[in-house]
Design a protein around this motif. Structure first.
Motif, PDB file in Angstrom:
ATOM      1  N   SER A   1      -4.312  -6.068   5.450  1.00 56.92           N
ATOM      2  CA  SER A   1      -4.544  -5.054   4.428  1.00 56.92           C
ATOM      3  C   SER A   1      -5.986  -4.582   4.481  1.00 56.92           C
ATOM      4  N   VAL A   2      -6.217  -3.307   4.151  1.00 60.66           N
ATOM      5  CA  VAL A   2      -7.566  -2.774   3.970  1.00 60.66           C
ATOM      6  C   VAL A   2      -7.577  -1.860   2.755  1.00 60.66           C
ATOM      7  N   LYS A   3      -8.747  -1.742   2.153  1.00 63.03           N
ATOM      8  CA  LYS A   3      -8.935  -0.827   1.027  1.00 63.03           C
ATOM      9  C   LYS A   3     -10.004   0.179   1.415  1.00 63.03           C
ATOM     10  N   VAL A   4      -9.667   1.474   1.347  1.00 60.45           N
ATOM     11  CA  VAL A   4     -10.572   2.557   1.721  1.00 60.45           C
ATOM     12  C   VAL A   4     -10.484   3.644   0.648  1.00 60.45           C
ATOM     13  N   ASP A   5     -11.637   4.084   0.143  1.00 64.28           N
ATOM     14  CA  ASP A   5     -11.682   5.132  -0.882  1.00 64.28           C
ATOM     15  C   ASP A   5     -10.747   4.828  -2.050  1.00 64.28           C
ATOM     16  N   GLY A   6     -10.715   3.552  -2.446  1.00 64.68           N
ATOM     17  CA  GLY A   6      -9.897   3.154  -3.582  1.00 64.68           C
ATOM     18  C   GLY A   6      -8.431   2.985  -3.270  1.00 64.68           C
ATOM     19  N   LYS A   7      -7.986   3.300  -2.040  1.00 66.48           N
ATOM     20  CA  LYS A   7      -6.580   3.151  -1.658  1.00 66.48           C
ATOM     21  C   LYS A   7      -6.390   1.854  -0.877  1.00 66.48           C
ATOM     22  N   VAL A   8      -5.279   1.186  -1.141  1.00 65.34           N
ATOM     23  CA  VAL A   8      -4.945  -0.037  -0.426  1.00 65.34           C
ATOM     24  C   VAL A   8      -3.838   0.275   0.571  1.00 65.34           C
ATOM     25  N   TYR A   9      -4.094  -0.010   1.843  1.00 69.31           N
ATOM     26  CA  TYR A   9      -3.102   0.139   2.907  1.00 69.31           C
ATOM     27  C   TYR A   9      -2.767  -1.266   3.421  1.00 69.31           C
ATOM     28  N   SER A  10      -1.479  -1.543   3.616  1.00 69.67           N
ATOM     29  CA  SER A  10      -1.128  -2.878   4.075  1.00 69.67           C
ATOM     30  C   SER A  10       0.099  -2.861   4.967  1.00 69.67           C
ATOM     31  N   SER A  11       0.269  -3.939   5.695  1.00 70.89           N
ATOM     32  CA  SER A  11       1.424  -4.065   6.587  1.00 70.89           C
ATOM     33  C   SER A  11       2.709  -4.340   5.823  1.00 70.89           C
ATOM     34  N   LEU A  12       2.630  -4.397   4.500  1.00 68.62           N
ATOM     35  CA  LEU A  12       3.848  -4.530   3.699  1.00 68.62           C
ATOM     36  C   LEU A  12       4.604  -3.208   3.571  1.00 68.62           C
ATOM     37  N   HIS A  13       3.952  -2.099   3.955  1.00 72.19           N
ATOM     38  CA  HIS A  13       4.570  -0.777   3.821  1.00 72.19           C
ATOM     39  C   HIS A  13       4.234   0.033   5.057  1.00 72.19           C
ATOM     40  N   LEU A  14       5.192   0.094   5.983  1.00 74.52           N
ATOM     41  CA  LEU A  14       4.957   0.698   7.284  1.00 74.52           C
ATOM     42  C   LEU A  14       5.465   2.135   7.330  1.00 74.52           C
ATOM     43  N   ASN A  15       4.892   2.872   8.250  1.00 73.58           N
ATOM     44  CA  ASN A  15       5.298   4.264   8.454  1.00 73.58           C
ATOM     45  C   ASN A  15       6.459   4.389   9.429  1.00 73.58           C
ATOM     46  N   ALA A  16       6.711   3.354  10.187  1.00 72.39           N
ATOM     47  CA  ALA A  16       7.804   3.369  11.159  1.00 72.39           C
ATOM     48  C   ALA A  16       8.170   1.929  11.484  1.00 72.39           C
ATOM     49  N   LYS A  17       9.383   1.754  12.021  1.00 76.24           N
ATOM     50  CA  LYS A  17       9.800   0.413  12.374  1.00 76.24           C
ATOM     51  C   LYS A  17       9.052  -0.064  13.611  1.00 76.24           C
ATOM     52  N   PRO A  18       8.520  -1.271  13.594  1.00 73.23           N
ATOM     53  CA  PRO A  18       7.906  -1.830  14.803  1.00 73.23           C
ATOM     54  C   PRO A  18       8.977  -2.350  15.752  1.00 73.23           C
ATOM     55  N   ALA A  19       8.584  -2.588  16.995  1.00 74.65           N
ATOM     56  CA  ALA A  19       9.515  -3.053  18.025  1.00 74.65           C
ATOM     57  C   ALA A  19       9.235  -4.514  18.340  1.00 74.65           C
ATOM     58  N   LEU A  20      10.282  -5.318  18.360  1.00 75.80           N
ATOM     59  CA  LEU A  20      10.149  -6.750  18.639  1.00 75.80           C
ATOM     60  C   LEU A  20      10.479  -7.037  20.094  1.00 75.80           C
TER      61      LEU A  20
END
Length: 836
Positions: free
Chosen positions: A73-92
C-alpha cells in the motif's frame, strides 16, 4: 484523510470511495487462492480482484488469519492505493519451488503502481520478491511495502531488531502506539509458544525502515518501507526526532519515489526461541525471569540503530545519557551478537557526531532539545544538559569502547576509535589543575548550583569522586587496549595517571583525599575551598571504589559493605538506594528535600552491577540475595519504572530504564564470573552453594559455549573442546587449537593442537608442578602438539604420563616448551615438573 486513523480505517474509507466512484476494481470477480508452504512457514495467497496474503503460519501456529492479512500500500496526496483493489486480474504462474503473480496493478489515472510477486521456497524459508514500478515520480506520504497485520498485539511478545534493539509490545499499552526503526531484519518471538519468525528485507542500494503499530482493533500492524534515502521522522524539524508516537501512525516523513522499476525481497524464516535465545539451566534462580529481564528490560534503551542508551524509546523525550559507563556492559548480559554489532555502529556514530573538536563529549541526546542548556546542542541531537556539564561522559565513552572490544575482539574496529578515545581522555585529564591526580569539574562550589555527573540535580563540584572513579576505570580499561594497539608508552601513561588518581582518592579528606574517616565512607566531592560534601554514603561512589579496584584496603571494604548492609536490614529495602542518608539541603535542588526524595535517597536499579560486583568477592550470598529481590520485584511489576521510592518501595517515574536489568548483568559478570575478553573467555565465578549445578549457554565471538558452574569445579566447552578447572581460567578455541589461560593471565599457559575432540581437566598449575587429565573423543594416530608457556626461562622440566617420565624438555628463553603425544581415547594424567 486524517493520519490518526489505523490502516484498517483507511481501507474502509477507501472501499466507500471506490463504491461511490464505480471503480473498475469493484467489478473484478472470481478471487482464487493458493497455498505455498515449507515445513515451518506456510502462506495462503489470494488473487483476482486483489493480491493479498490471507494467512501466515509459523511452525503450524497461525499468526495472520484476519481480513486485513498482508498486502502492499502507498498513500499519495491523501489517497490510499493498495493491492487489495486491483485494476485488472493478475496472472499466476507456477514452477518447481516458485510461484509468480504478474501484473498486479492498482491506482488511478493520476498514479498507477505495477508489481510482480515471486515466492520462492528454500528449505524451511519462503522468500517473497516484489518488483515494483510507479507510473510517475511521486511523493509518498506513507508506504507499506508490505504491511503484515498479525492477529493480535499479543501474538508476539516483541521483535528483536537487526541491530539488537527491541520493539516490546508490552509498552504498546494503548491503541495507535507506533514505533519506527531503521533496520533490515527483525525477529518476532514468543517465549510461551517458543515460536520465532525472522523477517529479513533485501533491497540492494536502498534504505529500509520498519514500523510497528497497535491498531484500533488491537492487531499488530508491521510495515516495511523501502526508499532511496534513509527515512526520517515526520516531526523532524531539527528539534524533534521522535520515533515512538501515541495516538498516531505517521512516524515517517514523506519521501520521493522515482518512476523506475525497483526490486526488494522479504524472507520469512522460523527459529526456535529457546534454541536461539535460551540461557541454559540456572540452578537456584528463576531462569525464565532472568531471561525475560535480559531479553526485554536490558534492550529498551536501544532507541534506534545508531542510538544506544539507558532510557526507553517510549520515554516522552527519549534521552540517551552518554554519561553511563554500563551500556557496553549490558551487552555482556544480553549476549546477542546483533547487539554487539549494532553498538559498534552506534559508537562509530557517537565518535563522529558527539565528540567536540576539543575532545569534550556531549553528555546527552534526545528526541527534542528541551533538556538542553541554551545553545548547547548540535544538529544531530547531542547536547549539554541544563543541569550542568556532566563530565562523566568523557570517561564513559572510553569505557564502553574498551568493554565492547573485549566482547568482540575486533581489533580493526577499536583501532578506529583510538584517536577519539585518546582525545576524550586528554580533555578530562587536563582538568587536573593542581596535579594531584584528581580531575576537577567545571564548577568550584556547590553554591554555583550546577551538577557534574549522573546524579544530575545534586551540585557535585570541583574534585568529584563519582567522576574520578569512572575516570580511573576508563584509564585502566583503555591502557589494556593501547597495549593491544602496540602503544605501550601511552598505556604506561594512562596507568601512571590512574595510580596517582587512586593514591589521592584513598587519602583521608584531611590530607586532600576523598576518604572520610568519621563517616567511614568515600565522600561525593570536595569543593575548591576544601569543604567536604556528600558524606552520606553515596552508594555508587563507594560501590565503584570497591568494584573498580580503587579501594584496595580490605578493612575499608568491610566497613563500607557492612555498614550499608546493616542499614538495608534496618529499613528492609529490597535494593540499594543512591544514598544511605540525606544530602545537606544546600547540596542539591530544592525539591530533593526532605529526605528521601528522588536522587536524594530513592532506589535506582541502574547501579546494580557495580553493587553486585562490590559484594561478590566479599560476600556473594548478599549479592545473590539482592539479585533475587530484583527478580521478585520483576514478577510483581515488570520493573516498569524509572526508580523506586524509599519509604513504600513503590515504583515511580514514567520511564523504564534499561539499567533496571543491571543487577542481573552483575549476576552474569560477577557471580557466574562471565568475562568475555578480546583474546579469551575468562571465567571467574563467585557462586553460592544454591547456584551449584548451573549450566549456561553463552555466545562468544562466533561460538556457542557451555559454561558449567559447580562447587570448586568450573567448565567451559564448545562443540569440540572442553576445559575444567577448580579456579578461574581463560578459554579460547579455534578449529584445531585449544588454549588454556591460567587465572586472568592474558597469554595462554597451554595450547594443544588437535584434530579430535579433547577434554582437559586442570588439577594443578603452579611454578613447581603442572598437572592435567585429558581424554580424547576417539583413538587416533595423529599426534597432539602441546605448548606450555609461562615457565622459567632456559630451565629443565620433566614430562610424565600417569606418573611415568616420558622425557625431559628444556624451556626456551621465553619460558616455553613443546612436545608431541599420540594419545589414546582413554583418560591420561599428564604432568610437567621442574627438574632439580
Amino acid at each position: 484523510m486524517s493520519t490518526n486513523k489505523s490502516i484498517t480505517s483507511l481501507l474502509l474509507m477507501l472501499l466507500l470511495l471506490i463504491s461511490a466512484t464505480g471503480s473498475k476494481a469493484n467489478t473484478i470477480a472470481d478471487d482464487k487462492s493458493i497455498s505455498i508452504g515449507t515445513p515451518k512457514i506456510a502462506i495462503t495467497l489470494a488473487y483476482g480482484g486483489k493480491a493479498q496474503i490471507t494467512s501466515l503460519s509459523v511452525n503450524e501456529q497461525k499468526v495472520v488469519s484476519n481480513a486485513d492479512g498482508v498486502f502492499t500500500s502507498v498513500k499519495v496526496d491523501g489517497k490510499v492505493y493498495s493491492s487489495l483493489h486491483l485494476n485488472a486480474k493478475p496472472a499466476l504462474q507456477q514452477s518447481a519451488g516458485k510461484t509468480t503473480l504478474n501484473g498486479i496493478r492498482y491506482g488511478d489515472k493520476d498514479l498507477t503502481i505495477t508489481e510482480n510477486w515471486i515466492f520462492t521456497k528454500k528449505g524451511s524459508d519462503i522468500t517473497w520478491q516484489v518488483e515494483r514500478t510507479f507510473s510517475k515520480a511521486a511523493k509518498i506520504e506513507e508506504a507499506a511495502m508490505p504491511v503484515i497485520n498479525f492477529d493480535n498485539i499479543n501474538t508476539w511478545e516483541g521483535a528483536y531488531q537487526g541491530y539488537g534493539g527491541l520493539a516490546w509490545f508490552y509498552l504498546f499499552n494503548e491503541k495507535l502506539c507506533t514505533y519506527g526503526v531503521h533496520t533490515r531484519s527483525t525477529n518476532f518471538w514468543n517465549s510461551k509458544t517458543g515460536n520465532g519468525l525472522n523477517i529479513t528485507v533485501n533491497a540492494p542500494g536502498k534504505a529500509v525502515a520498519m514500523k510497528y503499530t497497535r491498531t484500533n482493533d488491537d492487531k499488530l500492524a508491521y510495515s516495511v518501507t523501502v526508499s532511496d534515502k534513509q527515512m526520517i521522522p515526520k516531526s523532524d524539524s531539527g528539534t524533534n526526532r521522535r520515533l515512538f508516537l501515541r495516538k498516531r501512525t505517521d512516524v515517517w516523513a514523506p519521501f520521493q519515489a522515482p518512476a523506475l522499476k525497483n526490486s526488494q525481497s522479504i524472507t520469512f524464516s522460523y527459529f526456535d526461541y529457546n534454541d536461539k535465545y535460551g540461557r541454559g539451566k540456572l540452578a537456584g534462580l528463576n531462569g525464565a525471569q532472568v531471561n525475560a529481564v535480559l531479553g526485554t528490560i536490558a534492550r529498551i534503551g536501544v532507541i534506534d540503530s545508531l542510538h544506544f542508551g539507558g532510557n526507553s524509546w517510549a520515554t516522552p523525550y527519549g534521552p540517551i545519557c552518554l554519561h553511563e559507563q554500563y551500556i557496553g556492559q549490558l551487552g555482556l548480559g544480553i549476549n546477542d551478537p546483533a547487539y554487539l554489532k549494532g553498538y559498534e555502529s552506534c559508537l562509530d556514530f557517537y565518535r563522529d557526531h558527539a565528540i567536540q573538536p576539543d575532545g569534550r563529549v556531549y553528555s546527552r541526546w534526545a528526541y527534542t532539545n528541551e533538556d538542553a542548556a541554551p545553545g548547547q546542542f548540535n544538529k544531530d541531537g547531542f547536547y549539554e544538559a541544563q543541569w550542568g556539564i556532566l563530565m562523566d561522559s568523557n570517561p564513559d565513552i572510553v569505557t564502553n569502547v574498551a568493554e565492547l572490544y573485549n566482547m568482540t575482539g575486533d581489533k580493526a574496529w577499536v583501532k578506529t576509535h583510538q584517536a577519539s578515545c585518546e582525545k576524550a581522555l586528554a580533555w578530562i585529564m587536563k582538568r587536573d589543575g593542581n596535579n594531584n591526580g584528581l580531575v576537577e569539574m567545571m564548577t568550584d562550589s556547590q553554591n554555583q548550583k550546577k551538577s557534574s555527573d549522573w546524579i544530575d540535580i545534586i551540585w557535585a563540584s570541583y574534585e568529584n569522586a563519582f567522576v574520578n572513579a569512572k575516570l580511573y576505570h576508563a584509564l585502566v580499561e583503555w591502557a589494556v587496549v593501547e597495549r593491544q594497539l602496540n602503544n605501550p608508552e601511552k598505556a604506561t601513561y594512562y596507568e601512571n595517571f590512574a595510580a596517582k588518581l587512586k593514591a589521592s582518592f584513598n587519602k583521608p579528606t584531611s590530607e586532600g583525599g576523598l576518604w572520610d574517616e568519621e563517616k567511614q565512607c568515600y565522600v561525593h566531592w570536595r569543593d575548591k575551598d576544601n569543604s567536604i560534601h556528600g558524606r552520606n554514603m553515596v552508594t555508587p561512589v563507594n560501590f565503584m571504589a570497591i568494584a573498580y579496584g580503587i579501594c584496595g584496603d580490605k578493612n575499608r571494604t568491610k566497613l563500607i559493605l557492612d555498614n550499608i548492609e546493616a542499614q538495608m536490614q534496618r529499613e528492609k529495602l529490597f535494593f540499594w538506594p543512591l544514598a544511605m542518608t540525606s544530602y545537606e539541603p544546600a547540596e542539591g535542588k530544592e525539591y530533593q528535600f526532605p529526605f528521601p526524595e528522588y536522587e536524594n535517597g530513592d532506589l535506582f536499579l541502574s547501579w546494580g552491577s557495580v553493587a553486585v560486583a562490590a559484594y561478590a568477592s566479599y560476600d556473594p550470598t548478599l549479592a545473590v540475595k539482592y539479585v533475587k529481590n530484583v527478580l521478585e520485584q520483576y514478577s510483581k511489576d515488570g520493573l516498569a519504572y524509572q526508580r523506586y521510592g524509599r519509604q513504600k518501595q513503590d515504583g515511580r517515574g514514567d520511564d523504564i530504564l534499561s539499567g533496571n536489568s543491571l543487577s542481573i548483568v552483575g549476576l552474569y559478570q560477577a557471580i557466574y564470573g562471565i568475562n568475555p575478553l578480546y583474546n579469551r573467555f575468562y571465567l571467574d565465578p563467585h557462586i553460592t552453594p544454591e547456584l551449584a549445578g548451573t549450566e549456561l549457554k553463552y555466545n562468544y565471538q562466533g561460538q556457542r559455549l557451555t559454561i558449567g558452574l559447580d562447587n570448586d569445579s568450573y567448565t567451559v566447552s564448545n562443540n569440540k573442546f572442553k576445559v575444567t578447572s577448580p579456579k578461574s581460567f581463560g578459554f579460547n578455541a579455534t578449529a584445531n587449537l585449544l588454549s588454556y589461560f591460567n587465572g586472568n593471565e592474558d597469554k595462554a599457559a597451554l595450547t594443544v593442537t588437535s584434530t579430535q575432540s579433547l577434554t582437559i581437566k586442570i588439577n594443578n598449575w603452579s611454578d613447581g608442578k603442572i598437572e592435567w587429565v585429558q581424554s580424547k573423543g576417539a583413538a587416533s594416530t595423529t599426534p597432539l602438539t602441546y605448548r606450555v608457556s609461562k615457565l622459567k626461562s632456559n630451565e629443565n622440566y620433566t614430562v610424565a604420563i600417569a606418573g611415568k617420565i616420558i622425557g625431559k624438555k628444556k624451556s626456551d628463553a621465553k619460558g616455553e616448551l613443546s612436545f608431541n603425544r599420540i594419545a589414546s581415547a582413554a583418560s591420561e594424567n599428564i604432568s610437567i615438573s621442574h627438574a632439580n
